[in-house]
Write an enzyme that holds these catalytic residues in place. Structure first.
Site, PDB file in Angstrom:
ATOM      1  CG  LEU A  72      -1.957  -0.946   1.412  1.00 27.41           C
ATOM      2  CD1 LEU A  72      -2.758  -0.805   2.788  1.00 27.41           C
ATOM      3  CD2 LEU A  72      -3.010  -1.149   0.089  1.00 27.41           C
ATOM      4  CG  ASP A  73       0.535   4.382  -2.752  1.00 26.50           C
ATOM      5  OD1 ASP A  73       1.223   3.541  -3.618  1.00 26.50           O
ATOM      6  OD2 ASP A  73      -0.303   4.953  -3.581  1.00 26.50           O
ATOM      7  CG  MET A  74       4.538   6.609   3.715  1.00 30.54           C
ATOM      8  SD  MET A  74       5.931   7.881   3.752  1.00 30.54           S
ATOM      9  CE  MET A  74       4.774   9.163   3.347  1.00 30.54           C
TER      10      MET A  74
END
Length: 229
Positions: A72-74
């Site tokens: 997942l993106d940060m």
């Protein structure tokens, strides 16, 4: 799927602010873990030496055999699955590659969507001069499809809470698709205009559900994480 800072491992120079929220283990057995990643935490280590704190490094303190399957993106929070052995790792990788997983995201977007549900089909490609950003490219882009459904309208704040089901899994797909139809996700520093960006302190995007067939037992597994915003 937020960002005052890059949320992927593309920058060797930028130091990611520390994330003080803990990673929650939602469920586990001998083969896999379901965890809840907080917003602001990398999924895997960044290139900069100061960016080694991430979900997998934290999990491996207690589960040294754990392996990353997807990211997942940060600044996106929510459910992730991790493998606890090589066989399960290979099988889960295959499930994701063959799109045999079902993912659901909850988001709050700028404006009031006219249609209560619909599909966004816009091909995406990396915007190389501005990477890790992505862009729509009808000639060279890869097919990308997202289904959305309105959960609630907030007339007073001029925004809409929606449920997102990505059919494909392109990088930044949900954020680009929603920005392209004029409804950027609140708090998104990559694709939102200034007004939408300022309406939230974090990216209002959360992976609330992940469903797949357990590669060992054959049973359906459903990981659920309550939306924190």
């Amino acid at each position: 799927m937020t960002h005052a800072v890059p949320d992927t491992q593309t920058s060797a120079d930028f130091i990611v602010p520390p994330c003080h929220q803990a990673v929650e283990v939602l469920w586990q057995d001998d083969d896999l873990l379901l965890v809840n990643k907080p917003s602001g935490l990398l999924s895997v280590p960044g290139k900069h030496e100061a960016n080694k704190d991430c979900l997998i490094s934290r999990i491996q303190i207690d589960y040294p055999q754990a392996r990353i399957v997807h990211r997942l993106d940060m600044d996106t929070s929510g459910v992730m699955v991790l493998a606890l052995n090589a066989e399960c790792h290979r099988a889960l990788n295959r499930l994701f590659a063959e799109r045999q997983t079902t993912k659901q995201y909850e988001a709050v977007v700028f404006g009031l969507l006219e249609q209560e549900q619909g599909d966004i089909d816009l091909p995406l490609i990396c915007d190389w001069p501005n990477r890790p950003k992505q862009k729509v490219d009808h000639e060279h882009g890869k097919a990308a499809s997202t289904h959305y459904q309105v959960l609630d309208y907030d007339q007073q704040n001029h925004c809409t809470r929606i449920l997102l089901t990505p059919i494909t899994g392109r990088s930044h797909q949900l954020r680009v698709h929603l920005a392209e139809i004029g409804h950027p996700i609140l708090g998104c520093n990559f694709y939102a205009h200034d007004k939408a960006k300022a309406m939230a302190e974090r990216l209002l995007l959360h992976a609330r559900g992940l469903e797949f067939v357990h590669p060992v037992t054959g049973e359906r597994v459903l990981g659920v994480s309550r939306c924190p915003f």
